[in-house]
Design an enzyme around this catalytic site. Structure first.
Site, PDB file in Angstrom:
ATOM      1  N   GLU A 172     -10.900  -2.206  -2.371  1.00  0.00           N
ATOM      2  CA  GLU A 172     -10.267  -1.383  -1.334  1.00  0.00           C
ATOM      3  C   GLU A 172      -9.205  -0.504  -1.966  1.00  0.00           C
ATOM      4  OE1 GLU A 172      -8.812  -4.219   1.576  1.00  0.00           O
ATOM      5  OE2 GLU A 172      -7.419  -5.130   0.183  1.00  0.00           O
ATOM      6  N   ASP A 190       0.839  -1.215   0.000  1.00  0.00           N
ATOM      7  CA  ASP A 190       0.000   0.000   0.000  1.00  0.00           C
ATOM      8  C   ASP A 190       0.866   1.254   0.000  1.00  0.00           C
ATOM      9  OD1 ASP A 190      -2.220  -1.753   0.415  1.00  0.00           O
ATOM     10  OD2 ASP A 190      -1.848  -1.681   2.574  1.00  0.00           O
TER      11      ASP A 190
END
Ligand SMILES: *[C@@H]1O[C@H](CO)[C@@H](O)[C@H](O)[C@H]1NC(C)=O
Ligand SMILES: *[C@@H]1O[C@H](CO)[C@@H](O)[C@H](O)[C@H]1NC(C)=O
Ligand SMILES: *[C@@H]1O[C@H](CO)[C@@H](O)[C@H](O)[C@H]1NC(C)=O
Ligand SMILES: *[C@@H]1O[C@H](CO)[C@@H](O)[C@H](O)[C@H]1NC(C)=O
Ligand SMILES: *[C@@H]1O[C@H](CO)[C@@H](O)[C@H](O)[C@H]1NC(C)=O
Length: 333
Positions: free
Chosen positions: A205, A40
């Site tokens: 997400e 991420d």
């Protein structure tokens, strides 16, 4: 067991109806130096040209370099003392989202545990991004079991009228958006849904919004990010991959290339597994001041590593972006 490209193409194409014309993707920039873990990522270039990369785990790890090719150095953490948010996971920060506003660097981060909705989004602020300079301001927004959404994977963006928005979400009903006060610290609205995948387990997400020319682009990671086991991989196409939709407004609605709303399982594929790159996602964009180019930043799980398909070896992916069609097409960097 290695999924074939054809298998992935069929899997993603059937479910979303919007497989991009090109099913081949460019390789990421080769990175020099020792392995470093990235998941991420958020990548910000400081005024002096130095690159700051932020990652999930390592208490929101800070990794720096003076050249995108590396070598990259792991120099510390945003929250070495853990988050002040009193939720499980406060010692294992996820998905830091760093951007520069009003002379300071703002890092939104997530506190949660795998598969839980007992989650919070926090904020830390620094003037330089260096380790030891981050001040934790604690909770901005949270979710609890039974809510429609999950308060993780934050991304700050500024809408067409200059108002700050915070996009977030993961599984449950996927991607939502909040409005914030001008000081970026307080939420002023209820969450509004931006994107939804109607196929269980609703695997979207890692949202972020990027403005290019007259459009706002919503990028999401769809599928399973982690926990791969070499002999028991998810069906091809159900691992992480990146979709995009666009809108004239940062509030949406975001439509894919075929005009399908992202709230109705729309999304145009930007990047999927290929070659040695498995389950790419957690994407962001930054503009490199050295070259004035937009750079697409993501993590991927290397197929060919000391431990194949193992997300402990999650690595940095960097590509260029070609925007001339009005849709982002990845290029070599
Ligand atoms: C929706 O979820 C299905 C099942 O995981 C997946 O195959 C598909 O690619 C997803 N589409 C989007 C746009 O997220
Ligand atoms: C941070 O969390 C770790 C792991 O739970 C714990 O050992 C440590 O004492 C915590 N640090 C502070 C300053 O609370
Ligand atoms: C969030 O979005 C902004 C652009 O609005 C971008 O500069 C930043 O890199 C994004 N960060 C993450 C982690 O998505
Ligand atoms: C999370 O939000 C709920 C209300 O939705 C609140 O009761 C709870 O105290 C919050 N948790 C934290 C850690 O702030
Ligand atoms: C993944 O790699 C880590 C670090 O080498 C190791 O501890 C772990 O057991 C590996 N997991 C699998 C499923 O092989």
């Amino acid at each position: 067991m290695r999924p074939s490209l054809i298998g992935i193409a069929l899997g993603a194409g059937l479910a979303s109806g919007t497989w991009a014309a090109a099913t081949t993707f460019p390789n990421p920039l080769p990175i020099k130096g020792p392995f470093f873990f990235v998941h991420d990522p958020s990548l910000v270039q400081r005024g002096d040209g130095k690159y700051f990369l932020f990652t999930t785990h390592d208490k929101a790890g800070i990794i720096t370099a003076t050249d995108l090719h590396g070598p990259w150095s792991e120099v510390g953490s945003i929250l070495p003392q853990n988050s002040s948010i009193q939720l499980p996971g406060r010692d294992d920060i996820w998905a830091p989202d760093v951007s520069f506003h009003q002379g300071k660097y703002y890092a939104y981060y997530a506190v949660s545990t795998f598969g839980s909705q007992n989650s919070g989004i926090g904020l830390a602020i620094s003037e330089t991004m260096d380790p030891g300079t981050w001040v934790d301001h604690g909770l901005v927004f949270n979710s609890t079991t039974g809510d429609e959404f999950n308060a993780i994977d934050p991304n700050l963006s500024i809408d067409e009228e200059g108002n700050p928005l915070l996009s977030f979400g993961s599984f449950w009903d996927d991607i939502f958006q909040l409005t914030l006060t001008k000081d970026l610290k307080t939420v002023t609205s209820s969450p509004v849904q931006l994107s939804f995948n109607s196929t269980s387990p609703n695997p979207e997400e890692g949202a972020f919004i990027w403005k290019h020319d007259s459009f706002f682009y919503l990028f999401i990671s769809s599928g399973l990010c982690c926990g791969f086991v070499v002999d028991d991989l998810p069906p091809p196409g159900n691992e992480y991959k990146v979709f995009v939709g666009r809108s004239k407004s940062a509030h949406g609605p975001f439509l894919d290339k075929n005009g399908l709303d992202m709230r109705e399982t729309g999304g145009t594929l930007v990047l999927g597994s290929h070659g040695n790159i498995y389950a790419p996602g957690g994407q962001v964009i930054f503009t490199d001041k050295k070259t004035n180019r937009d750079v697409f930043v993501y993590h991927y799980v290397p197929v060919d590593s000391p431990s194949p398909y193992n997300d402990s070896f999650s690595s940095l992916g960097l590509n260029g972006i070609e925007w001339s069609s009005g849709w982002p097409i990845l290029t070599e960097l």
